[in-house]
Design a protein around this motif. Structure first.
Motif, PDB file in Angstrom:
ATOM      1  N   GLY A 157      29.327   9.493   3.548  1.00 22.51           N
ATOM      2  CA  GLY A 157      28.161  10.658   2.766  1.00 22.51           C
ATOM      3  C   GLY A 157      29.241  11.190   1.893  1.00 22.51           C
ATOM      4  O   GLY A 157      30.711  10.980   2.428  1.00 22.51           O
ATOM      5  N   TRP A 200      18.616   1.328   6.526  1.00 25.47           N
ATOM      6  CA  TRP A 200      18.907   2.625   5.973  1.00 25.47           C
ATOM      7  C   TRP A 200      17.741   3.976   5.628  1.00 25.47           C
ATOM      8  O   TRP A 200      16.401   3.571   4.575  1.00 25.47           O
ATOM      9  CB  TRP A 200      19.811   3.136   4.668  1.00 25.47           C
ATOM     10  CG  TRP A 200      20.878   2.616   4.932  1.00 25.47           C
ATOM     11  CD1 TRP A 200      20.726   0.908   4.900  1.00 25.47           C
ATOM     12  CD2 TRP A 200      22.071   2.713   5.131  1.00 25.47           C
ATOM     13  NE1 TRP A 200      22.501   0.749   5.157  1.00 25.47           N
ATOM     14  CE2 TRP A 200      23.083   2.343   5.598  1.00 25.47           C
ATOM     15  CE3 TRP A 200      21.917   5.014   6.101  1.00 25.47           C
ATOM     16  CZ2 TRP A 200      24.528   2.517   5.804  1.00 25.47           C
ATOM     17  CZ3 TRP A 200      23.111   5.019   6.082  1.00 25.47           C
ATOM     18  CH2 TRP A 200      24.238   3.988   6.642  1.00 25.47           C
ATOM     19  N   TYR A 201      17.523   4.849   6.361  1.00 27.16           N
ATOM     20  CA  TYR A 201      16.233   6.138   6.082  1.00 27.16           C
ATOM     21  C   TYR A 201      17.296   6.914   5.905  1.00 27.16           C
ATOM     22  O   TYR A 201      17.859   7.435   5.478  1.00 27.16           O
ATOM     23  CB  TYR A 201      15.443   6.264   7.579  1.00 27.16           C
ATOM     24  CG  TYR A 201      14.860   5.340   8.080  1.00 27.16           C
ATOM     25  CD1 TYR A 201      15.321   4.256   9.035  1.00 27.16           C
ATOM     26  CD2 TYR A 201      13.246   5.440   8.222  1.00 27.16           C
ATOM     27  CE1 TYR A 201      14.504   2.749   9.623  1.00 27.16           C
ATOM     28  CE2 TYR A 201      12.321   4.544   8.617  1.00 27.16           C
ATOM     29  CZ  TYR A 201      13.281   3.466   8.896  1.00 27.16           C
ATOM     30  OH  TYR A 201      12.567   2.131  10.001  1.00 27.16           O
ATOM     31  N   ARG A 202      16.109   8.402   5.237  1.00 22.14           N
ATOM     32  CA  ARG A 202      16.836   9.570   4.600  1.00 22.14           C
ATOM     33  C   ARG A 202      15.753  10.489   4.919  1.00 22.14           C
ATOM     34  O   ARG A 202      15.069  10.165   5.090  1.00 22.14           O
ATOM     35  CB  ARG A 202      17.129   9.266   3.874  1.00 22.14           C
ATOM     36  CG  ARG A 202      16.302   9.384   2.568  1.00 22.14           C
ATOM     37  CD  ARG A 202      16.568   9.129   1.007  1.00 22.14           C
ATOM     38  NE  ARG A 202      15.321   9.631   0.269  1.00 22.14           N
ATOM     39  CZ  ARG A 202      15.582   9.186  -1.503  1.00 22.14           C
ATOM     40  NH1 ARG A 202      16.939   9.094  -1.529  1.00 22.14           N
ATOM     41  NH2 ARG A 202      14.373   8.824  -1.959  1.00 22.14           N
ATOM     42  N   ARG A 255      11.666  11.023   9.051  1.00 17.20           N
ATOM     43  CA  ARG A 255      12.045  10.363   7.983  1.00 17.20           C
ATOM     44  C   ARG A 255      11.878   9.562   7.351  1.00 17.20           C
ATOM     45  O   ARG A 255      10.430   8.437   7.658  1.00 17.20           O
ATOM     46  CB  ARG A 255      12.830   9.785   9.502  1.00 17.20           C
ATOM     47  CG  ARG A 255      14.165   9.055   8.671  1.00 17.20           C
ATOM     48  CD  ARG A 255      15.081   8.573  10.598  1.00 17.20           C
ATOM     49  NE  ARG A 255      14.762  10.541  10.729  1.00 17.20           N
ATOM     50  CZ  ARG A 255      16.254  10.183  12.131  1.00 17.20           C
ATOM     51  NH1 ARG A 255      16.208   9.207  12.368  1.00 17.20           N
ATOM     52  NH2 ARG A 255      16.139  10.773  12.291  1.00 17.20           N
ATOM     53  N   VAL A 283      14.050   4.099   3.110  1.00 24.88           N
ATOM     54  CA  VAL A 283      15.135   3.702   1.345  1.00 24.88           C
ATOM     55  C   VAL A 283      15.092   2.533   1.651  1.00 24.88           C
ATOM     56  O   VAL A 283      14.907   1.957   1.136  1.00 24.88           O
ATOM     57  CB  VAL A 283      16.157   4.120   2.132  1.00 24.88           C
ATOM     58  CG1 VAL A 283      16.885   3.801   0.466  1.00 24.88           C
ATOM     59  CG2 VAL A 283      15.904   5.580   2.288  1.00 24.88           C
ATOM     60  N   ASP A 297      17.854  13.074  -4.342  1.00 23.29           N
ATOM     61  CA  ASP A 297      18.673  11.506  -3.447  1.00 23.29           C
ATOM     62  C   ASP A 297      18.812  12.223  -2.158  1.00 23.29           C
ATOM     63  O   ASP A 297      19.081  11.891  -1.451  1.00 23.29           O
ATOM     64  CB  ASP A 297      19.066  10.676  -4.425  1.00 23.29           C
ATOM     65  CG  ASP A 297      18.827   9.919  -4.799  1.00 23.29           C
ATOM     66  OD1 ASP A 297      18.583  10.090  -6.198  1.00 23.29           O
ATOM     67  OD2 ASP A 297      17.679   9.378  -4.823  1.00 23.29           O
ATOM     68  N   TYR A 340      21.009  10.495   5.885  1.00 19.92           N
ATOM     69  CA  TYR A 340      21.010   9.310   5.963  1.00 19.92           C
ATOM     70  C   TYR A 340      21.252   8.251   7.351  1.00 19.92           C
ATOM     71  O   TYR A 340      22.231   9.060   7.237  1.00 19.92           O
ATOM     72  CB  TYR A 340      21.587   8.870   4.275  1.00 19.92           C
ATOM     73  CG  TYR A 340      21.339   9.235   3.201  1.00 19.92           C
ATOM     74  CD1 TYR A 340      21.127   9.942   2.547  1.00 19.92           C
ATOM     75  CD2 TYR A 340      20.007   8.132   2.756  1.00 19.92           C
ATOM     76  CE1 TYR A 340      20.500   9.821   1.412  1.00 19.92           C
ATOM     77  CE2 TYR A 340      19.927   7.703   0.860  1.00 19.92           C
ATOM     78  CZ  TYR A 340      19.842   9.004   0.570  1.00 19.92           C
ATOM     79  OH  TYR A 340      19.681   9.733  -0.578  1.00 19.92           O
ATOM     80  N   TYR A 341      20.613   8.291   7.823  1.00 19.15           N
ATOM     81  CA  TYR A 341      20.314   7.183   8.649  1.00 19.15           C
ATOM     82  C   TYR A 341      19.909   6.059   8.577  1.00 19.15           C
ATOM     83  O   TYR A 341      19.494   5.083   8.319  1.00 19.15           O
ATOM     84  CB  TYR A 341      19.471   7.570   9.723  1.00 19.15           C
ATOM     85  CG  TYR A 341      19.290   8.945  10.469  1.00 19.15           C
ATOM     86  CD1 TYR A 341      18.562   9.585   9.485  1.00 19.15           C
ATOM     87  CD2 TYR A 341      19.934   9.913  11.296  1.00 19.15           C
ATOM     88  CE1 TYR A 341      18.393  11.346   9.549  1.00 19.15           C
ATOM     89  CE2 TYR A 341      20.026  11.523  11.514  1.00 19.15           C
ATOM     90  CZ  TYR A 341      19.225  11.925  10.481  1.00 19.15           C
ATOM     91  OH  TYR A 341      19.051  13.156  11.184  1.00 19.15           O
ATOM     92  N   CYS A 342      20.853   5.388   9.739  1.00 23.39           N
ATOM     93  CA  CYS A 342      21.047   3.743   9.830  1.00 23.39           C
ATOM     94  C   CYS A 342      20.600   3.824  10.891  1.00 23.39           C
ATOM     95  O   CYS A 342      20.521   4.256  12.293  1.00 23.39           O
ATOM     96  CB  CYS A 342      22.030   3.102   9.433  1.00 23.39           C
ATOM     97  SG  CYS A 342      23.609   3.467  10.563  1.00 23.39           S
ATOM     98  N   GLY A 396      23.868   9.632  11.337  1.00 26.64           N
ATOM     99  CA  GLY A 396      23.415  10.526   9.860  1.00 26.64           C
ATOM    100  C   GLY A 396      25.130  11.022   9.610  1.00 26.64           C
ATOM    101  O   GLY A 396      25.494  11.514   9.966  1.00 26.64           O
TER     102      GLY A 396
END
Length: 114
Positions: free
Chosen positions: A8, A35-37, A44, A47, A88, A92-94, A107
């Motif tokens: 990031g 992936w989420y954001r 959340r 993505v 955007d 961002y989280y995986c 994150g």
């Protein structure tokens, strides 16, 4: 399972970033990853996702701009983000998906601003 997300940062509108997510502690075959954001005050949102068979799916808002793919180490997943927009901006989280639960990384902040 532990997930380490990175990549990031601050980028200008129209720019690109690549996020990475390395999973460790996986036993057996590799499952799907996503992936989420999330932005302050909001839920959340998903993505992009990639299945164990590398089938991908994307949120409508990122289709054509973001690409999720696996590295040579199948336990590492990347999110290539192009043509970034201010909307955007998010953390961002995986996540790593197994039957019955999801594991989350810590994150990484993405800020799109001029």
């Amino acid at each position: 399972v532990q997930l380490q997300a990175s990549g990031g940062g601050l980028v200008q509108p129209g720019g690109s970033l690549r996020l990475s997510c390395a999973a460790s502690g996986i036993t057996g075959s590799i499952n799907g990853m996503r992936w989420y954001r999330q932005t302050p005050g909001n839920q959340r949102e998903l993505v992009a996702g990639i299945t164990s068979g590398s089938i991908t799916n994307y949120a409508d808002s990122v289709k054509g701009r973001f690409t999720i793919f696996r590295g040579n180490a199948k336990s590492t997943v990347y999110l290539q983000m192009n043509s970034l927009k201010p909307e955007d901006t998010a953390v961002y989280y995986c996540s790593y998906i197994v039957p019955g639960r999801a594991y989350w990384g810590q994150g990484t902040q993405v800020t799109v601003s001029s």
